[in-house]
Design an enzyme around this catalytic site. Structure first.
Site, PDB file in Angstrom:
ATOM      1  N   ASP A  93     -14.308  33.141  -3.250  1.00 46.90           N
ATOM      2  CA  ASP A  93     -15.436  33.081  -2.315  1.00 46.90           C
ATOM      3  C   ASP A  93     -14.944  32.435  -1.023  1.00 46.90           C
ATOM      4  OD1 ASP A  93     -15.278  30.381  -2.862  1.00 46.90           O
ATOM      5  OD2 ASP A  93     -17.192  30.271  -3.910  1.00 46.90           O
ATOM      6  N   SER A  94     -15.794  32.386  -0.019  1.00 44.00           N
ATOM      7  CA  SER A  94     -15.337  31.974   1.313  1.00 44.00           C
ATOM      8  C   SER A  94     -15.456  30.482   1.545  1.00 44.00           C
ATOM      9  CB  SER A  94     -16.165  32.688   2.378  1.00 44.00           C
ATOM     10  OG  SER A  94     -17.485  32.176   2.370  1.00 44.00           O
ATOM     11  N   GLY A  95     -16.151  29.793   0.642  1.00 45.36           N
ATOM     12  CA  GLY A  95     -16.406  28.372   0.834  1.00 45.36           C
ATOM     13  C   GLY A  95     -17.740  28.098   1.504  1.00 45.36           C
ATOM     14  N   GLY A  96     -18.291  29.099   2.161  1.00 47.37           N
ATOM     15  CA  GLY A  96     -19.521  28.889   2.930  1.00 47.37           C
ATOM     16  C   GLY A  96     -20.677  28.388   2.086  1.00 47.37           C
ATOM     17  N   GLN A 190     -26.716  39.613   4.202  1.00 45.45           N
ATOM     18  CA  GLN A 190     -27.705  38.539   4.149  1.00 45.45           C
ATOM     19  C   GLN A 190     -29.052  39.108   4.589  1.00 45.45           C
ATOM     20  OE1 GLN A 190     -27.418  35.664   2.803  1.00 45.45           O
ATOM     21  NE2 GLN A 190     -25.211  35.295   2.643  1.00 45.45           N
ATOM     22  N   GLY A 217     -26.947  35.595  -0.735  1.00 42.30           N
ATOM     23  CA  GLY A 217     -28.212  34.924  -0.449  1.00 42.30           C
ATOM     24  C   GLY A 217     -29.261  35.104  -1.523  1.00 42.30           C
ATOM     25  N   ASP A 267     -20.680  37.450 -10.773  1.00 45.90           N
ATOM     26  CA  ASP A 267     -19.982  36.254 -11.252  1.00 45.90           C
ATOM     27  C   ASP A 267     -21.032  35.205 -11.537  1.00 45.90           C
ATOM     28  OD1 ASP A 267     -20.373  35.611  -8.221  1.00 45.90           O
ATOM     29  OD2 ASP A 267     -19.891  33.707  -9.173  1.00 45.90           O
ATOM     30  N   CYS A 305     -20.810  39.417 -33.826  1.00 48.04           N
ATOM     31  CA  CYS A 305     -19.840  39.084 -32.770  1.00 48.04           C
ATOM     32  C   CYS A 305     -18.446  38.875 -33.383  1.00 48.04           C
ATOM     33  CB  CYS A 305     -20.293  37.821 -32.042  1.00 48.04           C
ATOM     34  SG  CYS A 305     -19.185  37.324 -30.707  1.00 48.04           S
ATOM     35  N   CYS A 307     -15.899  37.310 -31.772  1.00 42.81           N
ATOM     36  CA  CYS A 307     -15.155  36.243 -31.085  1.00 42.81           C
ATOM     37  C   CYS A 307     -14.682  35.197 -32.103  1.00 42.81           C
ATOM     38  CB  CYS A 307     -16.028  35.591 -30.014  1.00 42.81           C
ATOM     39  SG  CYS A 307     -17.044  34.236 -30.603  1.00 42.81           S
ATOM     40  N   CYS A 310     -17.425  32.994 -33.779  1.00 41.83           N
ATOM     41  CA  CYS A 310     -18.276  33.657 -34.770  1.00 41.83           C
ATOM     42  C   CYS A 310     -17.483  34.146 -35.969  1.00 41.83           C
ATOM     43  CB  CYS A 310     -19.028  34.820 -34.120  1.00 41.83           C
ATOM     44  SG  CYS A 310     -20.162  34.272 -32.830  1.00 41.83           S
ATOM     45  N   HIS A 336     -17.296  32.133 -26.995  1.00 39.32           N
ATOM     46  CA  HIS A 336     -18.343  33.052 -27.463  1.00 39.32           C
ATOM     47  C   HIS A 336     -19.153  33.609 -26.281  1.00 39.32           C
ATOM     48  CE1 HIS A 336     -21.765  34.842 -29.412  1.00 39.32           C
ATOM     49  NE2 HIS A 336     -22.486  34.168 -28.526  1.00 39.32           N
TER      50      HIS A 336
HETATM   51 ZN   LIG Z   1     -19.203  35.027 -30.871  1.00 41.44          ZN
END
Ligand SMILES: [Zn+2]
Length: 376
Positions: A93-96, A190, A217, A267, A305, A307, A310, A336
């Site tokens: 990201d830009s930091g803004g 924006q 935004g 994200d 799941c 993972c 699990c 998880h």
């Molecule tokens: Zn899991």
């Protein structure tokens, strides 16, 4: 793999899209969820574990890294990929946004922002040119324009002035970024919740030309209903043939709703942050592992799941290590959560490609409506 940055839109289903972003560091399958590696680490995760969850890209924060350990130091040590042992794409990201949300004593001018570090009070200056320089030093694959993001609610005049400033900064970011084959620069739309301001912002960005476009935004406290209202029109204002990135989103149902409306990338710190506070996202909704009902439960968090949390551990164990404040608690629940978020993305990619997004979405909501499994 390719030497340049490009986006192949493979299929659409309604407004939902699936495709591949090609970068020299590897392909990014879209819709894509990017785990957040704030301080050059996705907290509680080894980089190879992040990759094992299915992540093709992660996000680094300019604001945090410029303050500590500094972009210059990371550059001297070979760049962010080498520094943190992650060889796949990185978006910074830009930091803004974080200057506005985290730092002290900010002063905003046409030139940029002066602020005091939240870590040691030291004074810093961030401009579009400096943000481009920092992101280049970090070695970021996808660089974000420096922008200003006003907190909502704000009046229309404030939103408009801020958007217009961000568009001037977008041009300065583009000029400072220059020509860097294999690296991408994304513009950020924006305009708050206002359709006409968003439209003007999109127009300004399209005139400058970027490799991708973010909807900025949002996810700043406006709520899901207001966010979806904006997403009903904002992605349509951006070019069809470039990736569209919704910044800072979100919960599983936010993500699904955003993809449904034409978003390709997202994200959020939520899966990792929640993992450290005992919250697990599952196909049957949120589970609070600290709840006493799990103390004697030998069943996994989510039987479907695959993972490590699990596959190998019981709810009783996850409950115990959370209560005992053992580090493995955050490690397992973060794994998880990231795994589950990537499963959602993979499920949507497959469904969109098959023209079955509506069915997939109905199943997603039906699973959540069931609620967690009944106590033993
Ligand atoms: Zn899991």
């Amino acid at each position: 793999m390719t030497a340049t940055f490009s986006f192949d839109l493979k299929a659409t289903d309604g407004k939902a899209r699936t495709g591949v972003i090609n970068t020299p560091r590897g392909d990014i399958r879209t819709p894509a969820f990017m785990p957040v590696g704030t301080a050059a680490t996705v907290k509680a995760m080894m980089p190879e574990s992040v990759a094992a969850t299915g992540a093709d890209i992660l996000l680094g924060n300019t604001y945090h890294l410029m303050l500590r350990p500094t972009a210059e130091r990371i550059d001297r040590l070979g760049g962010l990929h080498q520094f943190m042992n992650w060889d796949k794409p990185i978006l910074t990201d830009s930091g803004g946004f974080q200057v506005m949300s985290l730092s002290d004593l900010r002063k905003l001018t046409e030139e940029g922002v002066t602020f005091k570090s939240h870590i040691d009070g030291s004074r810093h200056h961030l401009t579009p040119e400096r943000s481009m320089e920092i992101q280049k030093l970090l070695g970021s694959d996808i660089v974000m324009c420096f922008d200003e993001c006003p907190a909502l609610p704000a009046d229309r005049k404030r939103i408009q002035e801020s958007m217009e400033l961000s568009m001037r900064w977008a041009q300065r970011s583009r000029d400072a970024f220059g020509d860097r084959p294999g690296h991408a620069l994304f513009g950020i739309q924006q305009g708050g919740l206002e359709e006409d301001l968003r439209g003007r912002s999109a127009e300004a960005l399209r005139a400058i030309e970027f490799d991708g476009y973010a909807v900025g935004g949002l996810a700043v406290g406006e709520g899901q209903e207001a966010m979806f209202k904006v997403l009903d029109f904002a992605p349509d204002q951006l070019p069809v043939d470039k990736p569209r990135y919704l910044m800072g989103v979100g919960k599983p149902d936010d993500i699904v709703g955003a993809v449904k409306r034409g978003i390709d990338m997202m994200d959020c710190v939520l899966p990792s942050r929640s993992g450290r506070t005992g919250q697990a996202f599952t196909r049957r909704g949120v589970v609070n592992i600290k709840n006493a009902r799990h103390a004697d439960d030998p069943r996994p968090l989510d039987a479907e799941c695959t993972c490590p949390a699990c596959s190998n551990y019981s709810r009783a164990y996850l409950h115990h290590v959370f209560r005992a404040q053992e580090m493995i608690s955050g490690m397992l629940l973060t794994w998880h959560n990231l795994h589950y978020f990537q499963e959602i993305m993979a499920g949507m990619r497959t469904a969109i490609a098959a023209g079955a997004f509506a069915d997939w979405e109905a199943d997603f909501h039906a699973g959540r409506a069931k609620g967690d499994i009944a106590p033993l």
